[in-house]
Structure formats: C-alpha cells, structure tokens
Design a protein around this motif. Structure first.
Motif, PDB file in Angstrom:
ATOM      1  N   PRO A 183      35.699  40.025  37.766  1.00  0.00           N
ATOM      2  CA  PRO A 183      34.798  40.813  38.610  1.00  0.00           C
ATOM      3  C   PRO A 183      35.372  41.035  40.006  1.00  0.00           C
ATOM      4  O   PRO A 183      34.909  41.933  40.716  1.00  0.00           O
ATOM      5  CB  PRO A 183      33.521  39.960  38.658  1.00  0.00           C
ATOM      6  CG  PRO A 183      33.952  38.583  38.316  1.00  0.00           C
ATOM      7  CD  PRO A 183      35.107  38.721  37.384  1.00  0.00           C
ATOM      8  N   ASP A 184      36.379  40.270  40.371  1.00  0.00           N
ATOM      9  CA  ASP A 184      37.031  40.481  41.676  1.00  0.00           C
ATOM     10  C   ASP A 184      37.674  41.865  41.764  1.00  0.00           C
ATOM     11  O   ASP A 184      37.861  42.403  42.851  1.00  0.00           O
ATOM     12  CB  ASP A 184      38.088  39.392  41.934  1.00  0.00           C
ATOM     13  CG  ASP A 184      39.088  39.265  40.803  1.00  0.00           C
ATOM     14  OD1 ASP A 184      38.663  39.256  39.628  1.00  0.00           O
ATOM     15  OD2 ASP A 184      40.304  39.174  41.075  1.00  0.00           O
ATOM     16  N   MET A 191      29.768  49.316  42.774  1.00  0.00           N
ATOM     17  CA  MET A 191      30.268  48.803  44.045  1.00  0.00           C
ATOM     18  C   MET A 191      30.497  49.932  45.042  1.00  0.00           C
ATOM     19  O   MET A 191      30.180  49.805  46.220  1.00  0.00           O
ATOM     20  CB  MET A 191      31.578  48.036  43.852  1.00  0.00           C
ATOM     21  CG  MET A 191      31.440  46.745  43.082  1.00  0.00           C
ATOM     22  SD  MET A 191      30.191  45.611  43.746  1.00  0.00           S
ATOM     23  CE  MET A 191      30.899  45.189  45.334  1.00  0.00           C
ATOM     24  N   SER A 195      38.949  47.633  48.686  1.00  0.00           N
ATOM     25  CA  SER A 195      37.770  47.048  48.061  1.00  0.00           C
ATOM     26  C   SER A 195      36.595  46.930  49.021  1.00  0.00           C
ATOM     27  O   SER A 195      35.831  45.961  48.967  1.00  0.00           O
ATOM     28  CB  SER A 195      38.105  45.663  47.484  1.00  0.00           C
ATOM     29  OG  SER A 195      38.992  45.786  46.412  1.00  0.00           O
ATOM     30  N   TRP A 222      34.967  43.736  50.482  1.00  0.00           N
ATOM     31  CA  TRP A 222      35.726  42.588  49.954  1.00  0.00           C
ATOM     32  C   TRP A 222      37.153  42.540  50.498  1.00  0.00           C
ATOM     33  O   TRP A 222      37.886  41.583  50.258  1.00  0.00           O
ATOM     34  CB  TRP A 222      35.784  42.630  48.424  1.00  0.00           C
ATOM     35  CG  TRP A 222      34.466  42.293  47.781  1.00  0.00           C
ATOM     36  CD1 TRP A 222      33.329  41.848  48.407  1.00  0.00           C
ATOM     37  CD2 TRP A 222      34.135  42.374  46.392  1.00  0.00           C
ATOM     38  NE1 TRP A 222      32.320  41.653  47.513  1.00  0.00           N
ATOM     39  CE2 TRP A 222      32.786  41.978  46.250  1.00  0.00           C
ATOM     40  CE3 TRP A 222      34.848  42.762  45.253  1.00  0.00           C
ATOM     41  CZ2 TRP A 222      32.136  41.935  45.028  1.00  0.00           C
ATOM     42  CZ3 TRP A 222      34.208  42.720  44.020  1.00  0.00           C
ATOM     43  CH2 TRP A 222      32.864  42.312  43.902  1.00  0.00           C
ATOM     44  N   SER A 256      41.835  36.903  46.201  1.00  0.00           N
ATOM     45  CA  SER A 256      41.315  37.262  44.887  1.00  0.00           C
ATOM     46  C   SER A 256      40.950  36.032  44.055  1.00  0.00           C
ATOM     47  O   SER A 256      39.967  36.051  43.320  1.00  0.00           O
ATOM     48  CB  SER A 256      42.320  38.132  44.133  1.00  0.00           C
ATOM     49  OG  SER A 256      43.412  37.372  43.709  1.00  0.00           O
ATOM     50  N   LEU A 313      37.601  35.018  45.258  1.00  0.00           N
ATOM     51  CA  LEU A 313      36.626  36.050  44.916  1.00  0.00           C
ATOM     52  C   LEU A 313      36.300  36.056  43.420  1.00  0.00           C
ATOM     53  O   LEU A 313      35.161  36.277  43.016  1.00  0.00           O
ATOM     54  CB  LEU A 313      37.174  37.416  45.339  1.00  0.00           C
ATOM     55  CG  LEU A 313      36.278  38.628  45.088  1.00  0.00           C
ATOM     56  CD1 LEU A 313      34.930  38.459  45.797  1.00  0.00           C
ATOM     57  CD2 LEU A 313      36.971  39.901  45.559  1.00  0.00           C
ATOM     58  N   LYS A 314      37.333  35.760  42.616  1.00  0.00           N
ATOM     59  CA  LYS A 314      37.146  35.753  41.171  1.00  0.00           C
ATOM     60  C   LYS A 314      36.030  34.774  40.786  1.00  0.00           C
ATOM     61  O   LYS A 314      35.238  35.048  39.893  1.00  0.00           O
ATOM     62  CB  LYS A 314      38.465  35.325  40.505  1.00  0.00           C
ATOM     63  CG  LYS A 314      38.457  35.435  39.009  1.00  0.00           C
ATOM     64  CD  LYS A 314      39.807  35.042  38.429  1.00  0.00           C
ATOM     65  CE  LYS A 314      39.684  34.920  36.903  1.00  0.00           C
ATOM     66  NZ  LYS A 314      40.561  33.887  36.365  1.00  0.00           N
ATOM     67  N   GLU A 333      33.621  33.719  42.963  1.00  0.00           N
ATOM     68  CA  GLU A 333      32.368  34.017  43.668  1.00  0.00           C
ATOM     69  C   GLU A 333      31.703  35.313  43.202  1.00  0.00           C
ATOM     70  O   GLU A 333      30.481  35.433  43.280  1.00  0.00           O
ATOM     71  CB  GLU A 333      32.627  34.108  45.174  1.00  0.00           C
ATOM     72  CG  GLU A 333      32.850  32.751  45.802  1.00  0.00           C
ATOM     73  CD  GLU A 333      33.123  32.847  47.296  1.00  0.00           C
ATOM     74  OE1 GLU A 333      32.946  33.956  47.861  1.00  0.00           O
ATOM     75  OE2 GLU A 333      33.518  31.828  47.876  1.00  0.00           O
ATOM     76  N   ALA A 334      32.525  36.232  42.751  1.00  0.00           N
ATOM     77  CA  ALA A 334      32.001  37.559  42.426  1.00  0.00           C
ATOM     78  C   ALA A 334      30.817  37.556  41.456  1.00  0.00           C
ATOM     79  O   ALA A 334      29.869  38.320  41.657  1.00  0.00           O
ATOM     80  CB  ALA A 334      33.129  38.448  41.894  1.00  0.00           C
ATOM     81  N   ILE A 342      27.916  37.025  43.529  1.00  0.00           N
ATOM     82  CA  ILE A 342      27.689  38.159  44.439  1.00  0.00           C
ATOM     83  C   ILE A 342      26.992  39.300  43.705  1.00  0.00           C
ATOM     84  O   ILE A 342      25.990  39.816  44.170  1.00  0.00           O
ATOM     85  CB  ILE A 342      29.036  38.649  45.044  1.00  0.00           C
ATOM     86  CG1 ILE A 342      29.665  37.527  45.880  1.00  0.00           C
ATOM     87  CG2 ILE A 342      28.800  39.887  45.920  1.00  0.00           C
ATOM     88  CD1 ILE A 342      31.054  37.848  46.416  1.00  0.00           C
ATOM     89  N   VAL A 343      27.506  39.643  42.513  1.00  0.00           N
ATOM     90  CA  VAL A 343      26.876  40.761  41.789  1.00  0.00           C
ATOM     91  C   VAL A 343      25.455  40.396  41.366  1.00  0.00           C
ATOM     92  O   VAL A 343      24.575  41.252  41.287  1.00  0.00           O
ATOM     93  CB  VAL A 343      27.707  41.236  40.561  1.00  0.00           C
ATOM     94  CG1 VAL A 343      29.047  41.787  40.995  1.00  0.00           C
ATOM     95  CG2 VAL A 343      27.866  40.154  39.515  1.00  0.00           C
TER      96      VAL A 343
END
Length: 801
Positions: free
Chosen positions: A248-249, A312, A383, A386, A391, A394-395, A397-398, A401-402
């Motif tokens: 999702p990142d 996004m 991004s 972001w 990454s 983020l991978k 956490e995403a 986040i979504v």
RNA sequence: GCAGGUAUGUCGGAAUGGCAGACGAGGCAGACUCAAAAUCUGUUGUAGGCAACUACGUGUGGGUUCAAGUCCCACUACCUGCACCA
C-alpha cells in the motif's frame, strides 16, 4: 562346539521365539515412546527394497528406545481406501474389498520378513467399518462446527481418474497420481475449511522438531501475507472495486487496475466499443488450460473501457482484464504499480500504460526505467503528502492510514484454499449426509454409523461428475432421519487422505467401539514421538493430519494439538542412475530373494549401510555381500572365543568402551550408515587381537541387537545368557576408560604432513616438540622454527622459514 | 525466477578446522583346491621414480588460518520443492 553362520536356521528359530514371546511388553511402569511409520497402502505390486528402508530405520530406533527403558508403541496398519486400490481392483476385475484384502495379506507377509517389533494387536485398516465409522464421525463433527460445507465451483478435475482433486493434489497443472493434465469442472463439492486453521497451522510449525525443508514447504503452501484492502471507486458508477495489496506504500504509483476475467464485475465494465473484445477475452481465459497458463506466462489482456479512481490522488486509471490475476486469491482484482512490480511493469510496457515511480532508488528517480524497482527501501516521491517518508516504514503504516481515511483496511491473506473433500469414486468412505427436500442436508445419525458402501457389481467411475454410487437406487433412496420423508443419500466419497488424517490416534485404542480413542489412553500414549516416512507427504498428509488433530483438540477429544513431535524423512532407494524403482522401468529389486540368500539381518544392515538415511541412495545388489561377510566374521569371532575364557586386558576394556561410545553417538546422531561401518571397524580390530573376552562379545551383541536382532539374540544365548537381549539395557560407555594412553599423531612442517610420532596423549608441549624434532630431524636440519603448534592428541605443526 | 539440497578414488560413501579417502563394493596379486566357488592374506587416489621419496589431489575462482573437504565471498552443474498469490 563351533558352528558356522547359518542365517536361515538362526532367523527361523528367533522368528518362532518372538511369535511366542513378543519382546516389546507394556508392564505399565516404563515411559512410553511412540515410533510410527507412515502406513502403506496395500499395493498389488508388493514391497521392494526401497520400502524396507523406512521400516528398518524405525525398527532400529524402536528397539534402541526399548533398550533404553521405554515401552515402545510401534504399530502398523493399512491405508486401503482410495484411487490406487480401486484402480488395481478395476484392472484385475475384482471387487475392491476383495483385492484389497488379498493385497493386505500379501504385504503383511512381506513386512513380517523385516522382523520389526510391530505390535500386531494394534493393526488397523482404514476400510474396516469399525475404523471408518470414526472417520465419518469426525466429518460429522466438522459439519456441526461449520467446517464442512458444500459449494458449487469450478474445481480441479482429473479426466483420467475421473474425479475432482484437492489443490494439494495438483502438481504443475497435472494430477499428482497419474500425471494427466488437470481440467476445470463445475461441481458441487464438499469442502473442509482448512483455511480457518491457517494461522495455527503456520504458527505451530515452530513447535515441531521437523526437517526445515518440510516446514518451509508447509509455510509456503499456507502462504500468509500482510497488506491492505483498498476500495477504488468506479468512474461514473456506484460500485467500488476492492483490491488487495501487500504494497500500500506504492498507492500513488497505481496507474491501472487489473481484474481477473472471472471477476463478477468483469463483463459489466465493458462499454459499447469494447464489449466484443471483453467478451472474447473472458471466453478465451475460460478455455485456457492450467498447463498452458503455467507454461506460457506472456501477458495477455483487454481494456474494459471503464476507469477506476485512485483514491489517493483522484486520478482516473484504466481497468483491464487479464488472466495473470487469479480469481480466487485476494479479491480477484489488483491495483497495478508498474514502477515497483515486475508483472505490472511487463503488462504496462506491453500495453503502453504510464509508469510512475514513487520510491526513489539510490536517492533519485530512474530515467528510462527498464525494469521495476521492487525493493521496499528508499524515500517516497511523487506521492503527495507521503513524499519524504521511508517506504519500509510506510509499508507497515499504510494499512492503518487507509483505514483512517475510510478507503481501505488492514488485511491478511493466505494462499491455502479450502480442502476439496469429495471424490466421484466408489472406494472411499461414504460421506454421511442425507439430502432431504424438506429439511435440507441432514447428517446420518451418529448411532447409525458406520455408513457402509453397498456391494455392487459395477463401481467404475462414471466420468460425468457423479459418483458411481448415484446409480444404485436401493442405496441412494432413503428416509430423512429428521422428518421421515423420502430423501437421497450423498453419493460422493471421501478422498484417500481422510483415514490417514487421524489413524495414528486409533492404534492405541484400536478396538474401542464407544469413542475414536479414549481420552485416558490418548493422554497416556499419544502423541507420536517419532514419525518416519518419505518426503512426498510434506504438504498433503502431514498438513491434513495437523488440521484434523487441531480440530480434535478443539472439541476435546485429545489433549494435544500437534500429532507428530519429530519427523524423519528417509531418502528414496532408487535403481541404477537414480531412476525410481517401478514395475514399468523393470528395475524393481524384491527383498524376498535377498532375505532367503543372505538373511533378514544382512538385508537390514545393508539397507542402512547403503548411504546416509536422509539422502536418496542407488541400490547395488553387490554391496550386500559386504555386510553378509561382516556378519559371518562376527559370528566366527564369537565361535573362536566363546569357550576360551579370555581374560580382560586394558586394551580390550578400552576397545569395548570405545565401541559403546562410537555406536551410541552415531546412533543418536541418526548416522545409521556409519553405525554399520563402526561395527565393521571394531570387528576388524577385535579379530586382530589375541582373543576377545566374554564381556566384550556380550556388549557387542547388545549393541548389534537393534540392527541385526536374530544373530545378536543367538550370540547372546550362545554366550550363556537366558534372558532376551531386548530386556537388557543399552550399554553405557565409561568415558574415562575410552581414552588411549598414547596416540600416533601427525607432524607437519608448514602445514604438510611429514611424519608421525607416537606420544602420550597428555604429553606436554616440550615433550611433544622434542619427539617431533627427533622424528623429522633430517628435514629440520639447519632450519629455524618461527612457530610451533601442538594440539594434544591431534597434530603438531612446525612453521619454518 | 524464488527457496532448499548435493558435488570427495573405478563405485557407494567416511572425516567436532588438525595425518583426506574410514567402512564396504569392485580390481589386481597370492594361499588353499585337480579345478572352480566360498574363505583367507596382501595390494589398490593420480603422476614421476628401482627405491626411500617427491609433486599434485575433495565441482570452479578468490579469501581467512600455523592448518580448509570443513569457515567466508563469488560462480558452475545436477536434484527437489514452489512458481503470475499482487
């Protein structure tokens, strides 16, 4: 009186003796040890020398455990339902029940030749109604817990075996049994919800003392991944398309979307201009065979004409159909990030779709990208909010986040699918379900189990997707147990894996007609401590058994949730050039003649001596002469010494303890081939001595007993003992008695051996160096030693310039 | 493509970083035998040498170490499993 080694006479004598007085007795005081073989299916071809290997290994281990004070549970049974047995019956024109019984009788006779300590009071047979009653009972419990259900779906179908298959039974798009290409067929199937146990089946692998290879295979088969589901609105429509992604990142880099051709929305996304092409593609994909799809991975696809919205950045992205997206994994739809996924990159390149890089590689954007950058490492670019994040962070956490954004959620996915559990064949356990037009599916009442197979004239598979049982009106038509009205029986049968998924529980309580196993006995004798068999069951049988064991644990039948603590996979015995032994190759070696000519003991030893037990080994008939000669020499050594009353010497005592130590260590390490060579080495050493004392001969016989039980028993008796060797305890080496006083060690100059010296093992460095200098005086003449290394008992190295 | 395994005489194979090839098969020579089989004894990695001995040698190329089949790095070949799992 001296006797020559007559293996036939000795082995007949002890076979009769053990028939009368079995050696493995449960006196209630000893701790249990459960050593299990994967039970064979009784093939019409009988055993070859390859089958012996696993049974010999498990028997050696069982006897060793017995001599270490255990009550060893070492049972044998027959996995007699299933395709091979039925196919054999069809081929020979017999009833499966009849040919199976014949084959069992035949194989049992052959297995008895191994002289393993099987407890035949525990013998079981999966086709025995007293056994499969409980297989059916487990199915009913699964059904009651919602873990067995019916589903109409395209399943793997073997046109040659004329039956549906589980995913686990499809290898390279072909039938695991017969090798025919597997096709798809829409059938209403019974399924077992193994996916409900996916996490536990994966996590509990850590508890097991199993070969890493097998754990890895199961891990990959279960195939757990963590990621997110993200909802993409469809431009101009109400519905959303949900995709699953582990990355999702990279959401900002999603420039298109692909749906599996079987996706529910696939056809409806077509516009007037694209309708024909879309329909053609869906049809093309439906007709494409598994094998073709696996072999030819060139991307194909069609643009639907519709667009999704990247949630996004609000950009429209085209929706495509392609069969590189699997319908039954995830949601059957993916977001495509060509910059960071190989397959998406290939697709985008072929169909000229934009590529947007969102993770900087080596800190920058790549110009003229020629391949995807698939690492999740680097800073986010292009991004939006972001940008600048790592990454890798983020991978993780995403997904959250979504979720907060309301456009998706964290999600875990598995590759494993539910277990297709019905077969359209005769020779299996009938599924105990009655279809009532009023009440729906009703289980056969527990007290009516076992539900047995009808005796029929014709039982050949129909090939229509219907079981042959469906044609037997007298069996199919029945009354609903609930409402008493006319109803029909389920006509599919269970797969061959059903009985083997729990048989190991039954051995310890084989005659119980109240329960599949009493809880008391289960607690006392289970689970299996050591399981020995071939690696071919790494994901099939071993995964199914773990699943059923966990289920039976959950409903309180047993108190443990893993069936096999330790697993050992023996290597295969092959013919010349590593070719698998088979009747069609004409390279099958039967044990029968070898047992007659050389004896059971020799064949047992040779099965071990042929190579490391965990590796495949080529069979070579000539090698068995070697172990036979060894046994004869051992026998002769005993004959030469038994009446002489040889006194113990320090050398004999030391040798005896070295023998105990060597054999025990190698046995514990499961290095069974070197155990046998160890016996030979010590036999050679002892025969060169002046004489061998009684204690050493007895010790030798005890150590040899698990390997060559007949000759060991005979020698033990000849030496004047009245007991059984297997009632004796395993000898223990006195470590202090093992050490040699002096030892010959190598002397090196600059790391090359130039001579040897015989010195005391505890010699000081000065003593050792003096001896070394003397031994190599001529070569050291006029040289200066810059360094001297002395490792006591091992080596001396003199470094000169 | 990914993961795992394997690679040592003529062959099967042994070697907690310490004398490579234990143990066995096969070969060669000898003993016994009228003869053969069986058995027993010796011998058997390669090259050179009458010999003692010397050099080389564990798939390939590097490295670490007094010392590497064994440890590290990079390869090659074969085997097994998985394979468009997003």
């Amino acid at each position: 009186m001296k006797r020559s080694y007559d293996h036939n006479a000795i082995e007949e004598k002890w076979t009769a003796e053990w028939e009368k007085h079995p050696v493995n007795q449960n006196d209630g005081s000893k701790p249990k040890y459960y050593c299990l073989d994967m039970f064979p299916y009784p093939s019409g071809n009988g055993l070859h020398v390859g089958h012996w290997r696993g049974y010999v290994i498990s028997d050696v281990w069982s006897r060793y455990k017995m001599m270490n004070g255990h009550y060893v549970i070492h049972p044998m049974g027959w996995d007699a339902f299933g395709l091979p047995a039925e196919n054999y019956a069809i081929k020979t024109g017999k009833q499966p029940a009849e040919s199976t019984a014949e084959n069992i009788a035949n194989i049992k006779k052959q297995i008895k030749q191994i002289a393993a300590v099987y407890d035949w009071d525990m013998e079981l047979n999966t086709t025995d109604p007293g056994f499969f009653r409980w297989t059916q009972w487990i199915f009913e419990k699964l059904y009651e817990k919602g873990l067995a259900y019916q589903k109409e779906m395209p399943i793997n179908w073997c046109p040659s075996c004329k039956t549906g298959l589980a995913n686990e039974e499809v290898v390279d798009g072909k039938c695991e049994r017969c090798g025919s290409p597997v096709t798809k067929k829409d059938l209403k199937q019974w399924m077992l919800k193994i996916t409900a146990y996916a996490d536990r089946l994966l996590d509990d692998l850590d508890k097991l003392d199993w070969p890493e290879k097998v754990k890895k295979m199961q891990t990959e088969w279960i195939g757990r991944s963590y990621g997110a589901e993200v909802d993409f609105p469809i431009e101009g429509r109400e519905e959303k398309i949900t995709v699953y992604t582990t990355r999702p990142d990279t959401l900002f880099g999603a420039t298109f979307m692909v749906l599996a051709p079987e996706h529910a929305l696939a056809a409806s996304l077509a516009t007037d201009e694209t309708r024909k092409a879309v329909e053609d593609y869906i049809e093309y994909a439906a007709n494409r065979s598994n094998v073709d799809r696996l072999q030819n991975k060139e991307k194909t696809g069609v643009f639907t004409g519709s667009y999704a919205v990247n949630p996004m950045n609000g950009k429209n992205i085209p929706i495509w159909l392609s069969d590189y997206v699997l319908a039954d994994y995830g949601t059957g739809a993916i977001m495509c990030v060509p910059a960071h996924d190989d397959r998406d990159f290939e697709f985008a390149t072929k169909f000229d779709i934009p590529v947007i890089q969102v993770i900087a590689k080596d800190g920058k954007e790549i110009e003229n990208m020629t391949e995807a950058y698939t690492e999740a490492s680097g800073t986010m670019i292009n991004s939006g909010e972001w940008n600048g994040m790592e990454s890798a962070v983020l991978k993780k956490e995403a997904p959250h986040i979504v979720e907060k954004m309301g456009i998706g959620r964290a999600k875990k996915n598995f590759k494993i699918r539910d277990w297709v559990f019905s077969r359209q064949r005769y020779w299996g356990e009938p599924i105990p379900v009655i279809h009532c037009p009023e009440c729906g599916d009703v289980l056969v009442p527990e007290e009516e189990l076992p539900l047995t197979l009808p005796e029929v004239e014709h039982y050949e598979p129909t090939g229509t997707g219907e079981s042959p049982l469906a044609a037997i009106d007298s069996w199919v038509n029945c009354k609903c147990p609930k409402c008493g009205k006319d109803a029909k029986r389920e006509t599919n049968t269970m797969p061959q894996w059903a009985g083997s998924s729990w048989y190991f529980l039954r051995y310890v309580d084989v005659d119980n007609d109240k329960e599949l196993v009493s809880r008391e006995k289960a607690d006392k004798y289970l689970p299996v401590d050591m399981y020995i068999g071939g690696v071919e069951h790494a994901v099939l049988h071993l995964l199914y058994s773990r699943f059923w064991t966990k289920f039976l644990y959950d409903i309180g039948v047993i108190g443990f949730d893993e069936p096999f603590k330790k697993l050992f996979n023996q290597g295969m015995i092959t013919g010349k050039n590593g070719i698998k032994m088979s009747k069609s190759k004409g390279n099958v070696v039967s044990p029968d003649d070898l047992v007659r000519d050389y004896g059971c003991d020799s064949l047992r030893l040779y099965e071990l001596f042929v190579g490391p037990p965990e590796l495949d080994s080529e069979w070579d008939d000539r090698g068995i002469d070697g172990v036979y000669r060894f046994l004869s020499r051992f026998w002769n050594m005993v004959q030469d010494n038994k009446d002489r009353d040889v006194a113990e010497t320090p050398e004999l005592i030391r040798t005896r303890h070295q023998l105990i130590d060597t054999i025990t260590q190698r046995l514990e390490a499961f290095s069974l081939n070197t155990v046998v060579s160890g016996f030979m080495e010590f036999n050679n050493r002892l025969s060169k001595m002046e004489g061998v004392d009684r204690k050493t001969l007895e010790t030798y016989a005890l150590l040899l007993a698990p390997f060559a039980p007949h000759i060991a028993s005979e020698v033990w008796e000849e030496l004047g003992n009245k007991t059984s060797v297997f009632d004796e305890s395993w000898p223990v080496a006195d470590k202090s008695a093992i050490k040699d006083d002096t030892k010959e060690i190598g002397v090196q100059i600059n790391g090359k051996v130039r001579g040897t010296v015989k010195i005391a093992v505890d010699a000081s460095k000065d003593e050792a160096m003096a001896a070394a200098r003397e031994a190599l005086a001529d070569k050291l003449e006029g040289k200066t030693a810059v360094k001297e290394i002395y490792v006591p008992g091992k080596i001396i190295n003199i470094v000169i310039k």
